[in-house]
Enzyme design. Structure first.
Site, PDB file in Angstrom:
ATOM      1  N   HIS A   1       0.656  -1.137   0.092  1.00 48.76           N
ATOM      2  CA  HIS A   1      -0.112   0.067  -0.064  1.00 48.76           C
ATOM      3  C   HIS A   1       0.813   1.319  -0.030  1.00 48.76           C
ATOM      4  O   HIS A   1       0.460   2.031  -0.498  1.00 48.76           O
ATOM      5  CB  HIS A   1      -0.935  -0.101   1.263  1.00 48.76           C
ATOM      6  CG  HIS A   1      -2.171  -0.850   0.919  1.00 48.76           C
ATOM      7  ND1 HIS A   1      -2.002  -2.253   1.429  1.00 48.76           N
ATOM      8  CD2 HIS A   1      -3.166  -0.700   0.443  1.00 48.76           C
ATOM      9  CE1 HIS A   1      -3.256  -2.856   1.148  1.00 48.76           C
ATOM     10  NE2 HIS A   1      -3.975  -1.681   0.348  1.00 48.76           N
TER      11      HIS A   1
ATOM     12  N   ARG B   1     -10.342   3.060  -5.741  1.00 48.38           N
ATOM     13  CA  ARG B   1     -10.317   2.553  -4.244  1.00 48.38           C
ATOM     14  C   ARG B   1     -10.865   3.158  -3.155  1.00 48.38           C
ATOM     15  O   ARG B   1     -10.189   4.219  -2.641  1.00 48.38           O
ATOM     16  CB  ARG B   1      -8.535   2.233  -3.901  1.00 48.38           C
ATOM     17  CG  ARG B   1      -8.057   1.158  -5.101  1.00 48.38           C
ATOM     18  CD  ARG B   1      -6.518   1.110  -4.497  1.00 48.38           C
ATOM     19  NE  ARG B   1      -5.652   0.389  -5.351  1.00 48.38           N
ATOM     20  CZ  ARG B   1      -4.983   0.939  -6.311  1.00 48.38           C
ATOM     21  NH1 ARG B   1      -4.767   2.216  -6.401  1.00 48.38           N
ATOM     22  NH2 ARG B   1      -4.151  -0.012  -7.206  1.00 48.38           N
TER      23      ARG B   1
ATOM     24  N   ARG C   1     -15.113   0.429  -6.607  1.00 45.84           N
ATOM     25  CA  ARG C   1     -14.898  -0.611  -5.592  1.00 45.84           C
ATOM     26  C   ARG C   1     -15.581  -0.267  -4.467  1.00 45.84           C
ATOM     27  O   ARG C   1     -14.888   0.671  -3.642  1.00 45.84           O
ATOM     28  CB  ARG C   1     -13.607  -1.270  -5.486  1.00 45.84           C
ATOM     29  CG  ARG C   1     -13.230  -2.629  -4.793  1.00 45.84           C
ATOM     30  CD  ARG C   1     -11.984  -2.999  -4.407  1.00 45.84           C
ATOM     31  NE  ARG C   1     -11.064  -2.302  -3.897  1.00 45.84           N
ATOM     32  CZ  ARG C   1      -9.786  -2.332  -3.853  1.00 45.84           C
ATOM     33  NH1 ARG C   1      -9.236  -3.337  -4.596  1.00 45.84           N
ATOM     34  NH2 ARG C   1      -9.008  -1.516  -3.163  1.00 45.84           N
TER      35      ARG C   1
ATOM     36  N   GLU D   1     -10.478 -12.104  -6.315  1.00 48.53           N
ATOM     37  CA  GLU D   1      -9.199 -11.982  -5.677  1.00 48.53           C
ATOM     38  C   GLU D   1      -9.001 -13.182  -4.818  1.00 48.53           C
ATOM     39  O   GLU D   1      -7.951 -13.524  -4.413  1.00 48.53           O
ATOM     40  CB  GLU D   1      -8.957 -10.536  -5.275  1.00 48.53           C
ATOM     41  CG  GLU D   1     -10.130 -10.223  -4.235  1.00 48.53           C
ATOM     42  CD  GLU D   1     -10.053  -8.859  -3.994  1.00 48.53           C
ATOM     43  OE1 GLU D   1      -9.221  -8.213  -4.311  1.00 48.53           O
ATOM     44  OE2 GLU D   1     -11.056  -8.087  -3.419  1.00 48.53           O
TER      45      GLU D   1
ATOM     46  N   GLY E   1      -8.119  -9.100  -9.171  1.00 42.51           N
ATOM     47  CA  GLY E   1      -7.194  -8.026  -8.578  1.00 42.51           C
ATOM     48  C   GLY E   1      -5.815  -8.758  -8.343  1.00 42.51           C
ATOM     49  O   GLY E   1      -5.652  -9.972  -7.556  1.00 42.51           O
TER      50      GLY E   1
ATOM     51  N   ASN F   1      -2.987  -8.325  -7.157  1.00 39.91           N
ATOM     52  CA  ASN F   1      -2.256  -8.407  -5.851  1.00 39.91           C
ATOM     53  C   ASN F   1      -2.676  -9.144  -4.572  1.00 39.91           C
ATOM     54  O   ASN F   1      -1.906  -9.897  -4.246  1.00 39.91           O
ATOM     55  CB  ASN F   1      -2.302  -6.800  -5.389  1.00 39.91           C
ATOM     56  CG  ASN F   1      -1.587  -5.743  -6.154  1.00 39.91           C
ATOM     57  OD1 ASN F   1      -0.870  -6.197  -6.959  1.00 39.91           O
ATOM     58  ND2 ASN F   1      -1.990  -4.630  -6.189  1.00 39.91           N
ATOM     59  N   ASP F   2      -3.968  -9.133  -4.386  1.00 43.72           N
ATOM     60  CA  ASP F   2      -4.591 -10.055  -3.407  1.00 43.72           C
ATOM     61  C   ASP F   2      -4.704 -11.242  -3.793  1.00 43.72           C
ATOM     62  O   ASP F   2      -4.210 -12.321  -3.128  1.00 43.72           O
ATOM     63  CB  ASP F   2      -5.903  -9.562  -2.865  1.00 43.72           C
ATOM     64  CG  ASP F   2      -5.759  -8.420  -1.725  1.00 43.72           C
ATOM     65  OD1 ASP F   2      -4.715  -8.494  -1.167  1.00 43.72           O
ATOM     66  OD2 ASP F   2      -6.527  -7.785  -1.869  1.00 43.72           O
TER      67      ASP F   2
ATOM     68  N   CYS G   1      -6.664  -5.869 -12.719  1.00 40.89           N
ATOM     69  CA  CYS G   1      -6.015  -4.532 -12.095  1.00 40.89           C
ATOM     70  C   CYS G   1      -4.896  -5.013 -11.681  1.00 40.89           C
ATOM     71  O   CYS G   1      -4.699  -5.910 -10.750  1.00 40.89           O
ATOM     72  CB  CYS G   1      -7.095  -3.961 -11.087  1.00 40.89           C
ATOM     73  SG  CYS G   1      -8.477  -3.323 -11.807  1.00 40.89           S
TER      74      CYS G   1
END
Length: 680
Positions: free
Chosen positions: A335, A429, A478, A574, A596, A598-599, A644
């Site tokens: 983050h 976000r 989101r 995700e 997603g 990243n997750d 994303c």
């Protein structure tokens, strides 16, 4: 027992404040400090004075015939102070924990200020303006005791008698007590007011705060003492200083430098490489370092390079104020890295022992392109931040095999967004967007304090700014995905956030806190009506089951957010469980999925996205296999499909691979849109 209630001054109704406090409100809006000034609610004063009014009115009747002597006034003061009930700590403990270490830095001290204000209707009373007690390294009991003493001082009969003579009505008197770190008032650049004991006196740089001992007395500084203060504040650079007098000390502090100083790029100088890490956000910066090891962030971040173990999302105002970021922890998808990229701050993450190698005040050259950190000579150098140069936008005449969208959360990104050749906002976000206007308070704290409408209005305002900037292109919003570890740090967060960091992620939280979810949907419905030209896509985060989506779908329908009104419902892909749910979600009426990366990567590989593990990344065969399966299943069920993340630019083979799979769109950071377009 009356409980102490505190409210941020910035959110207090202006019509209920004195002119001086309104002036402070306006100044804070221009340069809001990371922690607000807290106002002990005027309702506390109303409760306290209710037992005093009969005594006061009886005294006024006596004074009509015989003016009081000093003995009478002392007796009345004693009688009235005995009527003041003890004050319960109330919210003070929570606020105290959030801000009483605000001034603490490397080797620094903590100074809290209690300031009393009196006013009636729209007029300030001369007593109380700018007066206050500086609490040196205070404890909660000391702070509580000082607040009780401040209220006791308000009812001293001698002071009230003076106002009674001047025509002031005690029954209509309003009183408030401000609680703030001394650095906050200095950081606000506020030195307004009629009191000469709070004023700008000199220019210079030195330590963040200093003090000159004074003998206890109720007089101004002597010429010799004022000259001593001038001498102490002299330095080589030009900064405004203010000073504040307490009974035994004069404290002064340095105002923050401009947030975005515009200076020419410096000439190359001798430099020594001291550390390297992952280049998380492009750009370069030359500035002094500020090392933060305390979880409560310092005031003097503006114009400096922020060095920390990690950057939690609620530090967004600090990242915005800094000219660069260095983190010991975190990978390219952390983050802290995401915030730095979006705010245009050069950043290097994964720097081993950065907080030990670098000390506050050290002049650094931060190269966000190469992930390198250099130490510069100690001679004075200008603070310079050079963002990554923007590649000229290519012509958009050619037809692309997929749509290119952007990930955003801050309105500061809109300057670039308006001229960017993208197809819409692919991911807004919301949980990061909220941090820009929550004033360091948990959203449930707003609801608890009866301020739902104020929070909703701020929500609508920010949504409309994004929608106006991107229309007629779509916006994928989101809904809130509150990570407990991040929102637990906000005011009241420890009461609203669970101890586990995974239990209430994403949509699973909504049935547990329906008030907040419906407030969010209300804001979306209002913004959708106001900005009809912007197609709205609502994306549900961290979906684990079909029943969760059904619950949300019903709630959206209650607010008129349905396909009939032009709103599409999408879900984030995700959590690995969604690999087996697409058929049921399609039957439910979901319009599409947003992958997603990243997750999905951290959950599939069992890693923490905040810790750099270069060998475990999005290009892992398991992650690519899951993404391919999701795209193929989405196409089979006639669902839209977007992705994303930064992987399409980090790995050159990803773009042709995604195009071959038939993905509809990808959403990336604004600064790399042109790179993607070049590769297509």
């Amino acid at each position: 027992m009356t409980s102490l209630l505190l409210e941020p001054l910035q959110q207090y109704p202006a019509e209920a404040l004195s002119p001086t406090l309104v002036a402070l409100q306006e100044t804070q809006k221009v340069l809001p400090p990371p922690h607000p000034v807290w106002l002990i609610s005027t309702s506390v004063w109303q409760q306290l004075r209710s037992g005093l009014i009969p005594h006061w009115q009886a005294a006024c009747d006596r004074w009509q015939e015989i003016p009081p002597n000093s003995t009478d006034l002392k007796a009345l003061a004693l009688e009235m102070t005995h009527q003041l009930p003890p004050l319960d700590v109330g919210e003070l403990e929570t606020v105290f924990a959030a801000c009483h270490h605000f001034w603490q830095q490397q080797g620094g001290e903590c100074h809290l200020v209690l300031t009393t204000y009196l006013w009636q209707e729209s007029a300030d009373l001369p007593w109380g303006l700018g007066r206050g007690a500086v609490l040196n390294d205070p404890s909660l009991p000391l702070c509580h005791q000082a607040i009780e003493a401040a209220f006791a001082t308000l009812v001293r009969a001698k002071n009230l008698y003076t106002y009674w003579q001047q025509g002031w009505d005690f029954c209509q008197l309003k009183a408030g007590i401000l609680l703030y770190p001394l650095s906050t008032i200095v950081a606000s650049g506020w030195w307004r007011g009629t009191e000469p004991t709070l004023r700008a006196i000199a220019s210079g740089v030195a330590l963040p705060h200093q003090g000159i001992p004074l003998p206890p007395r109720e007089v101004e500084l002597t010429p010799a003492e004022e000259q001593q203060l001038h001498q102490a504040c002299r330095g080589g650079a030009s900064h405004l200083w203010v000073w504040h007098r307490s009974q035994t000390q004069v404290w002064w502090g340095q105002c923050l430098a401009e947030l975005h100083p515009e200076e020419p790029t410096p000439q190359p100088v001798k430099r020594t490489l001291i550390a390297e890490g992952l280049p998380a956000a492009p750009g370069q910066a030359i500035a002094p370092a500020i090392v933060v090891t305390d979880p409560c962030a310092p005031a003097a971040v503006a114009g400096r390079i922020l060095v920390s173990k990690s950057i939690p999302p609620h530090w967004l105002p600090l990242v915005n104020a800094a000219v660069g970021v260095i983190c010991e922890q975190g990978g390219l998808t952390s983050h802290g890295a995401i915030l730095a990229r979006e705010l245009g701050r050069p950043a290097v993450v994964g720097v081993t022992n950065a907080t030990q190698q670098i000390s506050s005040g050290m002049t650094l050259f931060l190269d966000g392109h190469r992930g390198a950190i250099y130490q510069l000579p100690p001679e004075p150098l200008p603070v310079v931040a050079t963002p990554s140069p923007q590649t000229p936008s290519p012509p958009v005449a050619k037809r692309l095999p997929l749509q290119i969208m952007v990930n955003v959360s801050q309105v500061s990104a809109l300057r670039l967004l308006r001229s960017l050749p993208c197809d819409g906002i692919g991911l807004l976000r919301s949980e990061l967007m909220l941090l820009a206007f929550l004033d360091h308070r948990h959203p449930c704290h707003w609801l608890e304090q009866g301020e739902a409408e104020q929070l909703r209005d701020r929500w609508v305002q920010h949504l409309c700014e994004f929608m106006r900037a991107i229309a007629p292109r779509p916006l994928f919003y989101r809904t809130l995905d509150l990570r407990p570890a991040d929102y637990r740090q906000l005011l009241g967060g420890h009461r609203f956030e669970p101890e586990t960091d995974w239990g209430l992620r994403g949509v699973s939280r909504y049935p547990h806190c329906p008030e907040l979810f419906h407030l969010e949907l209300s804001a979306l419905a209002i913004a959708h009506r106001l900005e009809e030209s912007c197609p709205l896509r609502i994306v549900l985060p961290f979906v684990r089951s079909v029943s969760e989506v059904a619950y949300c779908q019903k709630a959206l329908a209650e607010h008129g957010l349905t396909a009939n009104t032009g709103v599409q419902l999408w879900v984030m892909a995700e959590v690995p469980a969604i690999l087996f749910l697409l058929s049921d979600l399609a039957s439910l009426g979901v319009a599409g999925i947003t992958i997603g990366t990243n997750d999905l990567t951290q959950l599939l590989l069992g890693i923490d996205r905040e810790i750099a593990r270069p060998e475990l990344n999005e290009d892992h065969p398991a992650v690519r296999g899951a993404i391919a399966h999701l795209i193929q299943q989405a196409k089979a069920h006639h669902l839209g499909c977007s992705l994303c993340g930064e992987a399409p630019t980090r790995y050159p083979h990803w773009l042709p691979w995604l195009v071959d799979l038939g993905i509809d769109s990808i959403s990336v950071s604004p600064e790399i849109v042109t790179q993607v377009l070049d590769r297509l």
